[in-house]
Design an enzyme around this catalytic site. Structure first.
Site, PDB file in Angstrom:
ATOM      1  N   GLY A  70      13.335  96.891 173.299  1.00 29.93           N
ATOM      2  CA  GLY A  70      13.366  96.088 174.514  1.00 29.93           C
ATOM      3  C   GLY A  70      13.266  94.594 174.232  1.00 29.93           C
ATOM      4  O   GLY A  70      13.964  93.789 174.861  1.00 29.93           O
ATOM      5  N   SER A  71      12.429  94.212 173.298  1.00 34.45           N
ATOM      6  CA  SER A  71      12.233  92.786 173.014  1.00 34.45           C
ATOM      7  C   SER A  71      13.531  92.154 172.524  1.00 34.45           C
ATOM      8  O   SER A  71      13.918  91.071 172.985  1.00 34.45           O
ATOM      9  CB  SER A  71      11.136  92.595 171.962  1.00 34.45           C
ATOM     10  OG  SER A  71       9.910  93.109 172.432  1.00 34.45           O
ATOM     11  N   ASN A 151       5.175  95.997 183.967  1.00 31.83           N
ATOM     12  CA  ASN A 151       4.510  96.902 183.039  1.00 31.83           C
ATOM     13  C   ASN A 151       3.001  97.003 183.256  1.00 31.83           C
ATOM     14  O   ASN A 151       2.383  97.960 182.819  1.00 31.83           O
ATOM     15  CB  ASN A 151       4.809  96.500 181.593  1.00 31.83           C
ATOM     16  CG  ASN A 151       4.632  95.023 181.338  1.00 31.83           C
ATOM     17  OD1 ASN A 151       5.237  94.177 182.003  1.00 31.83           O
ATOM     18  ND2 ASN A 151       3.782  94.687 180.391  1.00 31.83           N
ATOM     19  N   GLN A 179      10.476  99.287 181.817  1.00 33.44           N
ATOM     20  CA  GLN A 179       9.551 100.222 182.471  1.00 33.44           C
ATOM     21  C   GLN A 179      10.268 101.145 183.459  1.00 33.44           C
ATOM     22  O   GLN A 179       9.701 102.138 183.900  1.00 33.44           O
ATOM     23  CB  GLN A 179       8.444  99.460 183.206  1.00 33.44           C
ATOM     24  CG  GLN A 179       7.449  98.766 182.292  1.00 33.44           C
ATOM     25  CD  GLN A 179       6.550  99.735 181.536  1.00 33.44           C
ATOM     26  OE1 GLN A 179       6.223 100.820 182.020  1.00 33.44           O
ATOM     27  NE2 GLN A 179       6.155  99.356 180.334  1.00 33.44           N
ATOM     28  N   HIS A 201      11.154 104.008 173.507  1.00 34.16           N
ATOM     29  CA  HIS A 201       9.798 104.565 173.385  1.00 34.16           C
ATOM     30  C   HIS A 201       9.005 104.546 174.692  1.00 34.16           C
ATOM     31  O   HIS A 201       7.880 105.029 174.746  1.00 34.16           O
ATOM     32  CB  HIS A 201       9.022 103.896 172.249  1.00 34.16           C
ATOM     33  CG  HIS A 201       8.527 102.513 172.507  1.00 34.16           C
ATOM     34  ND1 HIS A 201       7.223 102.250 172.846  1.00 34.16           N
ATOM     35  CD2 HIS A 201       9.139 101.315 172.460  1.00 34.16           C
ATOM     36  CE1 HIS A 201       7.056 100.950 172.982  1.00 34.16           C
ATOM     37  NE2 HIS A 201       8.217 100.353 172.755  1.00 34.16           N
ATOM     38  N   CYS A 324      -0.067  93.922 174.566  1.00 33.35           N
ATOM     39  CA  CYS A 324       0.073  92.653 173.852  1.00 33.35           C
ATOM     40  C   CYS A 324      -1.075  91.705 174.163  1.00 33.35           C
ATOM     41  O   CYS A 324      -1.462  90.902 173.346  1.00 33.35           O
ATOM     42  CB  CYS A 324       1.389  91.990 174.223  1.00 33.35           C
ATOM     43  SG  CYS A 324       2.681  93.165 174.549  1.00 33.35           S
TER      44      CYS A 324
HETATM   45  C1  LIG Z   1       7.459  97.568 176.256  1.00 33.76           C
HETATM   46  C2  LIG Z   1       8.164  96.502 177.008  1.00 33.76           C
HETATM   47  C3  LIG Z   1       9.020  95.590 176.372  1.00 33.76           C
HETATM   48  C4  LIG Z   1       9.199  95.576 174.874  1.00 33.76           C
HETATM   49  O1  LIG Z   1       9.927  96.666 174.409  1.00 33.76           O
HETATM   50  P1  LIG Z   1       9.867  97.009 172.838  1.00 33.76           P
HETATM   51  O2  LIG Z   1      10.858  98.093 172.660  1.00 33.76           O
HETATM   52  O3  LIG Z   1       8.465  97.440 172.567  1.00 33.76           O
HETATM   53  O4  LIG Z   1      10.256  95.762 172.114  1.00 33.76           O
HETATM   54  C5  LIG Z   1       9.676  94.657 177.145  1.00 33.76           C
HETATM   55  N1  LIG Z   1       9.521  94.613 178.471  1.00 33.76           N
HETATM   56  C6  LIG Z   1       8.714  95.468 179.134  1.00 33.76           C
HETATM   57  C7  LIG Z   1       8.602  95.380 180.612  1.00 33.76           C
HETATM   58  C8  LIG Z   1       8.004  96.430 178.419  1.00 33.76           C
HETATM   59  O5  LIG Z   1       7.193  97.268 179.069  1.00 33.76           O
END
Ligand SMILES: *Cc1c(COP(=O)(O)O)cnc(C)c1O
Length: 395
Positions: A70-71, A151, A179, A201, A324
């Site tokens: 996601g990042s 989140n 999310q 994940h 985080c």
């Molecule tokens: C977990 C999350 C991310 C980051 O995703 P990763 O796959 O862990 O890099 C970004 N945005 C939201 C809203 C998240 O919950």
């Protein structure tokens, strides 16, 4: 009893997703870029996974780029829209104060590079409106980026309405749907979304793999240069086991979405009703526009960190704020964004459920949380001051 109630941080992989990955560690280990048969078998599996992900979002396979999560997807989407805007002399971006740090920190970097960022205020119910977006759009706006669902407090934004406003104004619209994907029905076309991030994940897939939906014709900028993988937009040999696991997990989550949502929402609501009985507590975020699994509370007079540690000792894995922010002493930027004062924001608890949780686990949580809150309050000087009237209750 061990209860995992931190599914917004990450989820357990589903059996289906694990089984979908295994062949790609041994039987099918070719490089999808190779011209020989093992390579072409891998390539077929890659494209099949792309079609599966696309189907779940209502787009074409060619509109999906696989990323490391996601990042990365958030970074690439935002950087791409910024680069496109800058070329046209447009350097204004609209977002909200309660985005994930993958979005907020990227925007901070862009501010240092000369972009102007408007962070919309979030209403105390944890929602922003399409009207706010409409009013913030300027002739030099090059991107609106607003998360699909938060989140920490689980609130679901009016994405289709915001998308319509952006489309009418001709401004690219990105949503961090990490999310939401696998938990809420998403249709990128109906919701007028140009760019959308997701991460495996968070829906029982593997860690370290995600996807970016990019509306056909939108010019993407590379974050990673190298080979011609992913239509030349994301170099590096594809994480085929991960991608297969993600596609299987997403297909499974989408197929079972309604049944899962019904089950999880019932557990969520029982938790919310039960925990509300704790005096001087408050639910964070709107009760209806809410992710099925999200329970978020503030309890006055205690520290969220101590609460987590004591709950962990009772077998309950939960979170205060996001994974985080845990470990830092600053209260959650999300809770501050919805107007919680520092003292109250410090006493936060997030329980995030999934379809693997059970009613017995909910009973266990409902038994231990009130006890632990009371135990901490009994030791808290702040609580004593509240009780003796030296301090005023906020909740
Ligand atoms: C977990 C999350 C991310 C980051 O995703 P990763 O796959 O862990 O890099 C970004 N945005 C939201 C809203 C998240 O919950």
């Amino acid at each position: 009893m061990q209860v995992y109630a931190d599914n917004a941080a990450t989820t357990k992989m589903s059996k289906t997703a694990i089984d979908a990955m295994l062949p790609y560690f041994d039987a099918v280990y070719g490089n999808p870029s190779s011209l020989h048969t093992p390579g072409q078998k891998a390539k077929e599996a890659l494209e099949d996974a792309r079609a599966t992900v696309a189907k779940c979002l209502g787009c074409e396979p060619r509109e999906i780029i696989f990323t490391s999560g996601g990042s990365e997807a958030d970074n690439q989407a935002i950087r791409s829209a910024a680069r496109l805007g800058a070329r046209k002399g447009k350097k204004h971006i609209i977002s909200t104060a309660f985005e994930h740090h993958a979005v907020l920190h990227t925007l901070q970097k862009l501010e240092e590079e000369g972009f102007e960022v408007t962070l919309l205020d979030v209403h105390e119910n944890g929602l922003v409106t399409a009207q706010q977006v409409k009013e913030a759009i300027r002739p030099d706006t090059c991107l609106v980026t607003i998360m699909y669902a938060n989140n920490e407090i689980g609130t679901i934004q009016p994405i289709a309405e915001i998308g319509a406003v952006c489309q009418e104004a001709g401004v690219p619209f990105h949503t961090d749907a990490v999310q939401a994907a696998g938990h809420l029905p998403i249709d990128v076309k109906k919701e007028h979304i140009d760019l959308l991030s997701l991460s495996a994940h968070k829906f029982h897939g593997p860690k370290g793999v995600g996807a970016l939906y990019v509306r056909r014709g939108f010019p993407l900028t590379n974050l990673i240069e190298g080979g011609a993988q992913e239509r030349g937009k994301r170099a590096g040999t594809e994480n085929l086991p991960g991608i297969r696991g993600m596609a299987a997990a997403l297909a499974e989550s989408c197929a079972n979405m309604e049944a899962n949502a019904r089950k999880v929402t019932a557990m969520r609501d029982r938790l919310i009703q039960g925990l509300r009985q704790i005096p001087h507590s408050a639910v964070n975020g709107d009760l209806t526009h809410r992710l099925p699994g999200n329970v978020s509370f503030c309890f006055e007079g205690i520290e969220g960190e101590s609460l987590l540690l004591l709950l962990d000792a009772q077998g309950v894995a939960a979170s205060s704020g996001s994974a985080c922010t845990s470990g830092s002493l600053d209260p959650s930027h999300v809770l501050l964004a919805i107007g919680r004062v520092h003292d109250v924001a410090h006493g936060s608890l997030r329980l995030s459920l999934c379809e693997y949780n059970t009613e017995e686990e909910v009973d266990h949580i409902l038994e231990v949380v009130p006890q632990v809150v009371q135990y901490l309050r009994n030791m808290s000087p702040v609580w004593r001051d509240l009780q003796t009237g030296k301090r005023q209750y906020i909740l």
